[in-house]
Scaffold this active site. Structure first.
Site, PDB file in Angstrom:
ATOM      1  N   SER A   1     -57.053  41.960 -16.959  1.00 48.40           N
ATOM      2  CA  SER A   1     -56.194  40.846 -17.295  1.00 48.40           C
ATOM      3  C   SER A   1     -55.497  40.301 -16.176  1.00 48.40           C
ATOM      4  O   SER A   1     -54.966  39.224 -16.229  1.00 48.40           O
ATOM      5  CB  SER A   1     -55.180  41.307 -18.366  1.00 48.40           C
ATOM      6  OG  SER A   1     -54.614  42.581 -18.081  1.00 48.40           O
TER       7      SER A   1
ATOM      8  N   HIS B   1     -59.980  38.789 -22.746  1.00 50.46           N
ATOM      9  CA  HIS B   1     -59.878  37.744 -21.823  1.00 50.46           C
ATOM     10  C   HIS B   1     -61.284  37.108 -21.583  1.00 50.46           C
ATOM     11  O   HIS B   1     -61.560  36.220 -20.991  1.00 50.46           O
ATOM     12  CB  HIS B   1     -59.328  37.967 -20.417  1.00 50.46           C
ATOM     13  CG  HIS B   1     -57.854  38.206 -20.578  1.00 50.46           C
ATOM     14  ND1 HIS B   1     -56.829  37.474 -20.406  1.00 50.46           N
ATOM     15  CD2 HIS B   1     -57.373  39.629 -20.723  1.00 50.46           C
ATOM     16  CE1 HIS B   1     -55.971  38.123 -20.886  1.00 50.46           C
ATOM     17  NE2 HIS B   1     -55.996  39.382 -20.731  1.00 50.46           N
TER      18      HIS B   1
ATOM     19  N   LYS C   1     -55.695  34.097 -27.323  1.00 54.47           N
ATOM     20  CA  LYS C   1     -56.026  33.807 -26.104  1.00 54.47           C
ATOM     21  C   LYS C   1     -56.838  32.562 -26.082  1.00 54.47           C
ATOM     22  O   LYS C   1     -56.589  31.323 -26.577  1.00 54.47           O
ATOM     23  CB  LYS C   1     -56.504  34.842 -25.204  1.00 54.47           C
ATOM     24  CG  LYS C   1     -55.360  35.915 -25.157  1.00 54.47           C
ATOM     25  CD  LYS C   1     -55.705  37.085 -24.257  1.00 54.47           C
ATOM     26  CE  LYS C   1     -54.693  38.231 -24.150  1.00 54.47           C
ATOM     27  NZ  LYS C   1     -53.417  38.187 -25.027  1.00 54.47           N
TER      28      LYS C   1
END
Ligand SMILES: Cc1ncc(COP(=O)(O)O)c(C=O)c1O
Length: 408
Positions: A187, A215, A246
């Protein structure tokens, strides 16, 4: 006594340039964002700090689905999933996620969580029983670290990416249950874990591989299925965790794994059992988000993100080459996370505030989120950015005059 202690700790943090502050947004998450500033004023900043990689956080179709979900289901779920909070909206989304991941995790079942942090706590504490051993990359996310610390199993951490050392640890392991756990996309660095090699190690040592794709989900893979699709990996030993706040633009997370693993989380995952289910309206909105991620629009957004990422890397590399005295380093990343490593905490903060003065919002990330002396600007891209935005960021960085540069 407590207040005196807290004040002293805060002063220490401040002296080490480690104080954290929140900023109040006055408009939705988007590249151009209004934030509160000073006495009741606002400013518009170009945001390079969110994890909204596909630009879906304020997508009108998803906002409309959220409103529709709220009309249909009301605001809250009312209880945990195991009491009365599990709805058709949740069940449908779990079915869609299981189907999406099933080419990579055979016969996958999926389970929704309110957040990735909670999913990771449940995974490591449920699977990490006393007769288990956990092997974790040192740069894993805090939620995996905390999950490992809470687990009954012993957690051993291997230096970032050192598969030779992991191999040796696995060879020495006497516990019958072995769990390797890694971020898929780290990350704070943006690099992608060597998942094929990790899976080969898992197979060789009869271990399971837990992948945190916070991610990568939505960003990697032809249809946004994430890191497993990116590498074309398929195995029953894969336990996949993807987050939904996200790239998916909403909130929450899910685990996709062998049905027996998912059932174990339902039976024993404390951060699954003892918490109110996410509002069904969010699950409804997430089904709309999945449609966008896996459809033509998702493909186009990922393409755009790749173009922006290449452009940013090219410009930042040239900038670093022009100013070696600044000591900046670009992390080795092909993902939309493009950290510019500065080193010193105060220097990273100074750079972030110089960018802020130029109208750019790029967060400075400092220890303990990253190792000491590797403070950085965590630059992230979104498909909603433009090439002009990238130019503006690089222009502003070029114009920053850090101390070292002034004396060069
Ligand atoms: C690698 C990783 N895992 C897990 C999480 C936690 O996810 P969530 O924000 O949904 O709690 C994050 C969030 O920052 C993350 O970066």
């Amino acid at each position: 006594m407590l207040l005196a202690h807290l004040t002293r700790r805060r002063l220490e943090r401040e002296a080490a340039a480690l104080l954290r502050r929140r900023r109040i947004a006055a408009s939705p998450c988007a590249p151009l964002q209004t934030v509160e500033s000073g006495e009741s004023g606002t400013r518009r900043l170009l945001n390079f700090g969110s994890n909204d990689y596909l630009g879906l956080a304020s997508h009108p179709d998803i906002a409309a689905a959220l409103a529709e979900g709220a009309q249909r289901w009301g605001a809250g779920s009312g209880a945990s999933h195991l009491v009365t909070g599990h709805s058709q909206a949740h069940a449908r989304l779990e079915g869609e996620l299981a189907q999406l991941l099933s080419p990579w995790v055979p016969d996958a079942a999926a389970l929704l969580f309110c957040s990735g942090f909670m999913a990771n706590l449940a995974l490591l504490t449920t699977l990490g029983a006393e007769q288990a051993a956990i092997f974790a990359d040192k740069l894993n996310h805090a939620s995996l670290v905390d999950g490992g610390l809470l687990a009954a199993a012993r957690m051993r951490r291997y230096p970032h990416g050192r598969l030779d050392l992991l191999d040796a640890m696995l060879r020495d392991c006497e516990q019958p249950i072995r769990l390797i756990v890694t971020d898929a996309v780290f990350s704070m660095d943006g690099d992608v874990a060597p998942l094929p090699e990790l899976l080969a190690l898992a197979e060789r040592h009869d271990a399971w591989l837990i992948i945190d794709d916070a991610h990568g989900f939505g960003v990697l893979g032809a249809n946004g299925e994430g890191a497993l699709a990116h590498f074309g990996l398929r195995s029953e030993r894969l336990i996949y965790m993807g987050t939904l706040g996200k790239a998916a633009g909403v909130a929450g997370a899910f685990v996709a794994a062998h049905p027996a693993v998912v059932d174990a989380l339902v039976q024993g995952g404390r951060s699954y059992i003892y918490t109110t289910a996410m509002p069904p309206a969010l699950a409804h909105a997430l089904s709309a988000s999945l449609k966008l991620i896996t459809g033509e629009e998702g493909v186009a957004r990922r393409q755009r993100l790749a173009t922006l990422t290449a452009a940013l890397r090219e410009r930042l590399s040239a900038l670093i080459a022009r100013h070696p005295g600044r000591g900046w380093q670009l992390a080795d990343s092909v993902t939309p996370i493009q950290p510019l490593i500065v080193g010193d905490n105060a220097a990273a903060l100074a750079l972030a505030s110089a960018l802020d003065a130029a109208g750019l919002w790029v967060p400075a990330i400092r220890p303990p989120t990253v190792p000491a002396n590797t403070a950085r600007l965590r630059i992230t891209l979104s498909a909603a950015h433009t090439l002009d935005d990238v130019e503006r960021l690089c222009g502003a960085l070029a114009a920053c005059r850090p101390e070292a540069d002034r004396h060069a």
